[in-house]
Design an enzyme around this catalytic site. Structure first.
Site, PDB file in Angstrom:
ATOM      1  N   TYR A 118       0.845  -1.208   0.000  1.00 60.05           N
ATOM      2  CA  TYR A 118       0.000   0.000   0.000  1.00 60.05           C
ATOM      3  C   TYR A 118       0.875   1.250   0.000  1.00 60.05           C
ATOM      4  CZ  TYR A 118      -3.742   3.204   1.502  1.00 60.05           C
ATOM      5  OH  TYR A 118      -4.643   4.236   1.602  1.00 60.05           O
ATOM      6  N   VAL A 146     -11.886   3.177  13.828  1.00 62.11           N
ATOM      7  CA  VAL A 146     -13.189   3.778  14.164  1.00 62.11           C
ATOM      8  C   VAL A 146     -14.316   2.763  13.946  1.00 62.11           C
ATOM      9  CG1 VAL A 146     -14.843   5.574  13.557  1.00 62.11           C
ATOM     10  CG2 VAL A 146     -12.431   6.136  13.725  1.00 62.11           C
TER      11      VAL A 146
HETATM   12  N1  NAD Z   1     -10.415   6.547   4.404  1.00 64.59           N
HETATM   13  C1  NAD Z   1      -9.204   6.929   4.734  1.00 64.59           C
HETATM   14  O1  NAD Z   1      -8.935   7.181   5.907  1.00 64.59           O
HETATM   15  C2  NAD Z   1      -8.121   7.102   3.695  1.00 64.59           C
HETATM   16  C3  NAD Z   1      -6.874   7.554   4.113  1.00 64.59           C
HETATM   17  C4  NAD Z   1      -5.868   7.719   3.175  1.00 64.59           C
HETATM   18  C5  NAD Z   1      -6.116   7.477   1.841  1.00 64.59           C
HETATM   19  N2  NAD Z   1      -7.327   7.037   1.457  1.00 64.59           N
HETATM   20  C6  NAD Z   1      -7.507   6.744   0.024  1.00 64.59           C
HETATM   21  O2  NAD Z   1      -8.783   7.159  -0.428  1.00 64.59           O
HETATM   22  C7  NAD Z   1      -9.278   6.236  -1.395  1.00 64.59           C
HETATM   23  C8  NAD Z   1     -10.653   5.750  -0.968  1.00 64.59           C
HETATM   24  O3  NAD Z   1     -10.547   5.085   0.287  1.00 64.59           O
HETATM   25  P1  NAD Z   1     -11.817   4.560   1.095  1.00 64.59           P
HETATM   26  O4  NAD Z   1     -11.536   4.793   2.520  1.00 64.59           O
HETATM   27  O5  NAD Z   1     -13.044   5.097   0.495  1.00 64.59           O
HETATM   28  O6  NAD Z   1     -11.687   2.988   0.857  1.00 64.59           O
HETATM   29  P2  NAD Z   1     -12.682   1.950   0.171  1.00 64.59           P
HETATM   30  O7  NAD Z   1     -12.035   0.617   0.256  1.00 64.59           O
HETATM   31  O8  NAD Z   1     -14.049   2.089   0.763  1.00 64.59           O
HETATM   32  O9  NAD Z   1     -12.747   2.454  -1.322  1.00 64.59           O
HETATM   33  C9  NAD Z   1     -11.900   2.010  -2.339  1.00 64.59           C
HETATM   34  C10 NAD Z   1     -12.755   1.687  -3.554  1.00 64.59           C
HETATM   35  O10 NAD Z   1     -11.893   1.295  -4.620  1.00 64.59           O
HETATM   36  C11 NAD Z   1     -12.443   0.140  -5.239  1.00 64.59           C
HETATM   37  N3  NAD Z   1     -11.338  -0.585  -5.884  1.00 64.59           N
HETATM   38  C12 NAD Z   1     -10.312  -1.236  -5.292  1.00 64.59           C
HETATM   39  N4  NAD Z   1      -9.494  -1.757  -6.225  1.00 64.59           N
HETATM   40  C13 NAD Z   1     -10.016  -1.421  -7.424  1.00 64.59           C
HETATM   41  C14 NAD Z   1      -9.628  -1.667  -8.765  1.00 64.59           C
HETATM   42  N5  NAD Z   1      -8.534  -2.376  -9.060  1.00 64.59           N
HETATM   43  N6  NAD Z   1     -10.414  -1.176  -9.756  1.00 64.59           N
HETATM   44  C15 NAD Z   1     -11.543  -0.463  -9.486  1.00 64.59           C
HETATM   45  N7  NAD Z   1     -11.944  -0.190  -8.230  1.00 64.59           N
HETATM   46  C16 NAD Z   1     -11.187  -0.672  -7.216  1.00 64.59           C
HETATM   47  C17 NAD Z   1     -13.092  -0.618  -4.100  1.00 64.59           C
HETATM   48  O11 NAD Z   1     -14.033  -1.577  -4.523  1.00 64.59           O
HETATM   49  C18 NAD Z   1     -13.706   0.522  -3.298  1.00 64.59           C
HETATM   50  O12 NAD Z   1     -14.983   0.843  -3.767  1.00 64.59           O
HETATM   51  C19 NAD Z   1      -8.241   5.113  -1.503  1.00 64.59           C
HETATM   52  O13 NAD Z   1      -7.418   5.360  -2.612  1.00 64.59           O
HETATM   53  C20 NAD Z   1      -7.451   5.250  -0.230  1.00 64.59           C
HETATM   54  O14 NAD Z   1      -6.137   4.786  -0.390  1.00 64.59           O
HETATM   55  C21 NAD Z   1      -8.344   6.837   2.349  1.00 64.59           C
END
Ligand code: NAD
Length: 319
Positions: free
Chosen positions: A151, A194
């Site tokens: 990651y 959380v």
């Molecule tokens: N929530 C947080 O605290 C946080 C913190 C840092 C970064 N992020 C980044 O924000 C983005 C969204 O995170 P989130 O918390 O909503 O997570 P999440 O897992 O709910 O969302 C990720 C989405 O990407 C989709 N996905 C995964 N691999 C895929 C692929 N190969 N092709 C198409 N779709 C794919 C999943 O099905 C999911 O809907 C991510 O890139 C994550 O790294 C989130």
């Protein structure tokens, strides 16, 4: 505090059926844009966007971003990537591919159609930081071969690709580094602190604390994060980021657990477990750049955000 725009754009949101992606789709639709939501449903779910499916300006496409995509759009928000350790460690090779091949494919698309593109990067690019709070100028301390590396290094490589496309092809890029964000539509079993605490508290199960619970995290409510992301996309072409987005309020795991117990009215007890490998001891964003550039700061206090998240988890558990 919401941004309103009168110009309707065609906007692609990858990972749009996930936790943050679905909130972003909501806001972009509210603002009058055409939204194409692309997701392979690895961690996301149709349920997160079910309320948008009949909307005339919303389209949902099942697609894996590790494969090329040919669509006509004006802006791309690249969020596709599992975000919680449980999910990104399930198939680490696919996680790196999603970050790296996904970035290459989406940057290729942006280049072809001259779209502006935003990358959802992460505070994990700072690894286990020696600098607190972390400013964007800090290069991080990341283990390249550990269990979190798929990651962390995947996201770092994606940032590299964004900046090389910017230097080499003059692409309009924006890189946001997201710190821990929480809210309704988080996956109940994703192991993030959380959602873990809330689910355990609602079930009356012991609340699992890793280590002594003195490690700290900052927690940003989803609405605040989405507002900052959209404002970042709206910055001038000369602004690329990286830009930290998060809530600098710092809480220990023990404080969080106690607040969740209070707000759920749970009788759960605390259960202490060994700390997993490479777990950062402290993480807190320096958001001075976001404050100055976006005229933004997070507005939802932890107590209020947690109450709204608990309400969601109660509904999910009983529906
Ligand atoms: N929530 C947080 O605290 C946080 C913190 C840092 C970064 N992020 C980044 O924000 C983005 C969204 O995170 P989130 O918390 O909503 O997570 P999440 O897992 O709910 O969302 C990720 C989405 O990407 C989709 N996905 C995964 N691999 C895929 C692929 N190969 N092709 C198409 N779709 C794919 C999943 O099905 C999911 O809907 C991510 O890139 C994550 O790294 C989130």
């Amino acid at each position: 505090m919401t941004t309103k725009t009168s110009i309707s754009k065609r906007i692609l949101v990858t990972g749009g059926a996930g936790f943050l992606g679905s909130h972003l789709c909501d806001r972009l639709i509210e603002q009058g844009h055409d939204v194409l939501c692309v997701d392979n449903f690895f961690t996301g779910s149709k349920r997160n966007v079910a309320h948008l499916l009949d909307h005339p300006r919303f389209e949902l496409m099942r697609h894996d971003v590790t494969f090329p995509l040919y669509v006509e759009v004006d802006e791309i928000y690249n969020l596709a990537c599992p975000a919680s350790p449980v999910h990104y460690q399930y198939d680490p090779v696919q996680t790196t591919k999603t970050s790296v091949h996904g970035a290459i494919n989406m940057l290729g698309l942006a280049k072809r159609v001259r779209a502006k593109i935003l990358q959802a990067s992460t505070s994990e690019v700072y690894g286990d930081p020696e600098v607190h709070p972390q400013p964007e100028s800090y290069w991080g301390k990341v283990n390249p071969i550990g269990i979190r590396s798929c990651y962390d290094e995947g996201k770092r490589c994606a940032e590299t690709l964004f900046f090389d496309y910017w230097r080499q092809h003059q692409l309009r890029i924006k890189v946001v580094r997201i710190f821990n964000t929480y809210g309704p539509r988080m996956h109940p079993n994703d192991g993030r602190v959380v959602s873990n605490f809330i689910v355990q508290a609602l079930r009356g199960e012991p609340i699992t604390i890793y280590g002594d619970g003195q490690q700290t995290r900052s927690f940003c409510f989803a609405d605040d994060l989405i507002e900052a992301m959209i404002r970042t996309m709206g910055t001038g072409d000369d602004f690329t980021g990286p830009i930290n987005i998060g809530n600098p309020g710092e809480f220990t795991m023990l404080e969080l657990a106690k607040l969740v117990i209070e707000l759920t009215g749970s009788s759960s007890k605390l259960k202490f477990m060994p700390l997993p490998a490479d777990d950062p001891k402290q993480r807190r964003p320096d958001i001075r750049l976001a404050e100055a550039t976006l005229n933004w700061k997070p507005g939802v206090p932890l107590r209020e955000g947690l109450s709204r998240t608990i309400e969601y988890f109660r509904k999910v558990a009983t529906s």
